[in-house]
Each structure stands twice: as C-alpha cells, then as structure tokens.
Design an enzyme around this catalytic site. Sequence first.
Site, PDB file in Angstrom:
ATOM      1  N   GLU A  76       0.833  -1.214   0.000  1.00  0.00           N
ATOM      2  CA  GLU A  76       0.000   0.000   0.000  1.00  0.00           C
ATOM      3  C   GLU A  76       0.869   1.267   0.000  1.00  0.00           C
ATOM      4  OE1 GLU A  76      -3.403  -0.880   0.277  1.00  0.00           O
ATOM      5  OE2 GLU A  76      -3.637  -2.239   1.979  1.00  0.00           O
ATOM      6  N   HIS A  95      -3.098   3.099   8.238  1.00  0.00           N
ATOM      7  CA  HIS A  95      -4.098   2.431   7.397  1.00  0.00           C
ATOM      8  C   HIS A  95      -4.457   1.091   8.043  1.00  0.00           C
ATOM      9  CE1 HIS A  95      -6.116   0.429   4.183  1.00  0.00           C
ATOM     10  NE2 HIS A  95      -5.144  -0.442   4.004  1.00  0.00           N
ATOM     11  N   TYR A 116     -20.342  14.855  17.499  1.00  0.00           N
ATOM     12  CA  TYR A 116     -19.550  16.079  17.301  1.00  0.00           C
ATOM     13  C   TYR A 116     -18.081  15.796  17.010  1.00  0.00           C
ATOM     14  CZ  TYR A 116     -17.274  15.995  21.912  1.00  0.00           C
ATOM     15  OH  TYR A 116     -16.494  15.658  22.986  1.00  0.00           O
ATOM     16  N   TYR A 211      -8.764  24.931  21.671  1.00  0.00           N
ATOM     17  CA  TYR A 211      -8.167  23.977  22.614  1.00  0.00           C
ATOM     18  C   TYR A 211      -7.024  23.184  22.003  1.00  0.00           C
ATOM     19  CZ  TYR A 211     -11.700  24.945  26.081  1.00  0.00           C
ATOM     20  OH  TYR A 211     -12.476  25.573  27.003  1.00  0.00           O
TER      21      TYR A 211
HETATM   22 ZN   LIG Z   1      -5.320  -2.253   3.043  1.00  0.00          ZN
END
Ligand SMILES: [Zn+2]
Length: 218
Positions: A76, A95, A116, A211
């Site tokens: 990847e 990932h 939120y 913050y």
């Molecule tokens: Zn993957």
Amino acid sequence: MSELELRQAIIDQCRAMNASGLNQGTSGNISVRHGGRMLITPSAIPYAGMTPEMIVSMPIEGDASKWEGPKKPSVEWPFHLDILRARPEIGAVVHTHSTFATILAIARKPIPACHYMIAAFGGHDVRVCDYARYGSKELSENVIKALEERSACLIANHGMIATGPSLDKAMWAAVELETIARQYYHSLLIGGPVILSEEEIAGVLQGFASYGLQEKRS
Ligand SMILES: [Zn+2]
C-alpha cells in the site's frame, strides 16, 4: 525523536493496534515522515517478529524505487507516499482494515455528523473514496480526493486511512475513527442518527481550534 526511535515507535504502534483489535494480521500499515524520507512498514511481516531495521525508508520526492531496506515496502506504499507528498502538514499515516470502518466502506456509507467528534477529522463528514485496486495509482488519486480538507477517509470495499501531524496523533485519529464508525453503525440499527447541522459542526471546529485538538490548516 531519532530515526531508530521512530522505527521502533512504528513497530510498537503496529503491535498496539493488533492488541487492541483495531487491526488483524498484517493488513494494517503505518508510515511516518522523517526529514525528506518516508519510513513505512514492510510487506507481509508479522509485527511480532518485526525489528527496526526491517522498516523501509523511501525518498518522499524523486524516485520511489530507490527505497532502502532488507524487505519490500508494504504493497500500500503508493497512497502513503502520495499523501505525504500532497499534504505537507501530515507527518504520519495509519491504514487499517478495522471492522466497523470497513463495514461502512463496504456499504460505501460516508460517516455523517452523527457525533460532534466527526469535526476532529476536519469537517462535517468522513468520505468514502471511490474503489480502485489496492496499491494502484488510481487508488492513490481517489484517496487524495477524499482527504480534501479532511484528515481521514474510508476506502471503498477495503478499509480506512487516518492521518496526523505525528504518529501518536495519527494513531489517536485511527482509534477515534473506528469508534465513530462503530457508533454510527449501531445508531443505524435503532432508527438512524440525528445529524448535526453544518453550523453546529462549525462551532465544534472553533472550539477545537481554541483547545488545540484540531491542527490548524492553511
Ligand atoms: Zn489495506
């Protein structure tokens, strides 16, 4: 952090994400920016036996085939590299094929503002990028598009990506994304969530900015 410490930190986080159930086997992978290079987990090596010298080092700009290491980089690697190229504020990419994020990615359901904390990823939703074969240039392009003004996305029929300015923050984001995915999935089972408005999410983003939770974007 020295390069050796960073290599060890990548391994520690890989082991932590399997121990916590965030990831299974060797399907997850992690990359970190270190100077002009990307450090990334090698392909198909169980985390238990992974040692710092097995982490692959690859130039971020220039010829990616000039990677260094005793093992091949994760298959990847293209989207890890392209994210670091396209987004200079990102210092680390996590990932995983974590279960609930992947369920939503399989169903091609973006995560709306059901909580939120969605704002921690930069806006009012987390998108699903279009499908393309793992490791392909096309998948890289689809991921970059889904990450516009966001720090995370789902990958259609595949999994998820979470990023951050540092490895710790990217891992925090990955855990948070899987948590919201799990909560959203379950809310769909009891009649569906009430979605927060764009104004409400804008208010949360303002709060995060003051913050320091949300990294400032230029
Ligand atoms: Zn993957």
